[in-house]
Design an enzyme around this catalytic site. Structure first.
Site, PDB file in Angstrom:
ATOM      1  N   CYS A 154       0.830  -1.194   0.000  1.00 44.37           N
ATOM      2  CA  CYS A 154       0.000   0.000   0.000  1.00 44.37           C
ATOM      3  C   CYS A 154       0.868   1.248   0.000  1.00 44.37           C
ATOM      4  O   CYS A 154       2.092   1.173  -0.004  1.00 44.37           O
ATOM      5  CB  CYS A 154      -0.919   0.010   1.226  1.00 44.37           C
ATOM      6  N   CYS A 170      12.041  -5.774   0.309  1.00 46.55           N
ATOM      7  CA  CYS A 170      11.115  -6.522  -0.528  1.00 46.55           C
ATOM      8  C   CYS A 170      11.566  -6.440  -1.991  1.00 46.55           C
ATOM      9  O   CYS A 170      11.571  -5.361  -2.590  1.00 46.55           O
ATOM     10  CB  CYS A 170       9.708  -5.962  -0.372  1.00 46.55           C
ATOM     11  N   SER A 174       6.232  -1.899 -16.016  1.00 50.03           N
ATOM     12  CA  SER A 174       7.407  -2.188 -15.190  1.00 50.03           C
ATOM     13  C   SER A 174       8.408  -3.087 -15.898  1.00 50.03           C
ATOM     14  O   SER A 174       9.591  -3.108 -15.541  1.00 50.03           O
ATOM     15  CB  SER A 174       6.977  -2.822 -13.861  1.00 50.03           C
TER      16      SER A 174
END
Length: 340
Positions: A18, A258, A305
């Site tokens: 988020c 991450c 991406s």
């Protein structure tokens, strides 16, 4: 942001990524600034958006399902007056129910004082803490790990009368990934899990007008804030009229960023851990070309991406790069929708 998951029951899907945003800037329109920041971070969450603002006395929150521009208009922003704000854009997991209660920031009462918490991440041990809070008579409505964190912070703060002790307690007892921003009526707090799994950075507004905290540096750019540094793993940073203070809430552990932030999630113009996300993706393509060469006529990038990686692959391999897949620019980010 999600229902809690028992250890060993990890889902085979992407979990919470988020957007969180915070502003401490007396004399500035912090609600509007937060709205701009959330728009720059909209790629991190499309399900709901919310902003909470403190004016020194209390906190007002406005949140709803939908994109940032759908939730906030001039009237809503004008009603949020104050000098400290936190914002959130939510991405829910596959199968998760969309609800107003699950939208953030989460509000928790400490006696007569309200706090607002916005969380990016996934907590994996909230069941026991949730049961403990329920035993103490605390009501939980949203069923999310973020709500558990907010209620735990508020519960301990009520007993100790020190908000930082409530935050420290949560950091000591919650396991998993989290980057959180929290607003009291007169202060902004930012803190991060001891492994630094989720990103969180600090920026300063021009002429020392205030401070900004954002999931990505692109959130700083949109409001004209200059990147200062990342919130360190396990650190608690407090912004108030007395200045900026920092302390180690819990000891830092082995760094574990991450990888999906670099592969897919982050905006390519963001900087994470001192590394350009765009350059990281381009380098991934170059390394892939060396480790797994292919005989091909063209290299095509999958928008958006995948394009830097494809360009890196083409550069390293000498195979021509070309556009071959076109994305509909009038729809949002489809991969983070909760259903097909």
């Amino acid at each position: 942001m999600s229902t809690s998951i028992l250890p060993g029951e990890r889902p085979d899907r992407l979990e919470e990524e988020c957007a969180v945003f915070g502003v401490f800037a007396p004399g500035e329109d912090v609600a509007r600034m937060t709205c701009f920041g959330l728009q720059a971070l909209q790629h991190r969450g499309q399900e709901s958006a919310g902003i909470a603002v403190g004016d020194g006395e209390t906190i007002m929150v406005s949140k709803d399902l939908g994109l940032v521009t759908q939730v906030f208009d001039e009237a809503r922003l004008a009603a949020l007056e104050g000098f400290v704000a936190v914002g959130h854009a939510r991405y829910s997991t596959s199968g998760a129910a969309a609800s107003w209660e699950a939208a953030q920031p989460h509000i928790s009462a400490i006696d007569e004082t309200l706090i607002a918490l916005a969380h990016n991440g996934t907590l994996v041990n909230t069941n026991s803490l949730r049961a403990r809070l329920i035993d103490e008579g605390i009501q939980l409505r949203a069923g999310t790990d973020s709500e558990v964190a907010a209620k735990a912070i508020g519960n301990v703060t009520q007993k100790t009368h020190h908000l930082r002790e409530g935050i420290r307690y949560a950091m000591e007892h919650l396991q998993g990934a989290y980057a959180m921003v929290l607003a009291s009526p007169d202060c902004l707090y930012a803190f991060r899990d001891p492994n630094g799994i989720r990103p969180l950075c600090i920026g300063q507004l021009p002429d020392g007008r205030g401070w900004v905290v954002s999931s990505e540096t692109c959130g700083l750019d949109i409001v004209g804030a200059e990147y200062v540094r990342d919130v360190e793993p396990g650190e608690i940073v407090r912004f108030s009229k007395q200045g900026v203070t920092s302390e180690q809430g819990v000891p830092a552990a082995k760094r574990a960023s991450c990888i999906f932030e670099y592969v897919y999630f982050a905006r390519p113009d963001s900087i994470m851990d001192g590394q350009s996300v765009y350059q990281a993706r381009r380098n991934m393509g170059r390394i892939l070309a060396r480790e797994a060469p292919a005989e091909a006529d063209l290299v095509l990038g999958v928008p958006d991406s995948g394009i830097p990686s494809a360009m890196g692959f083409a550069f390293e391999s000498g195979i021509p790069y070309s556009d071959g897949i076109v994305k509909n620019r009038y729809v949002g980010r489809t991969f983070i929708q909760p259903t097909q």
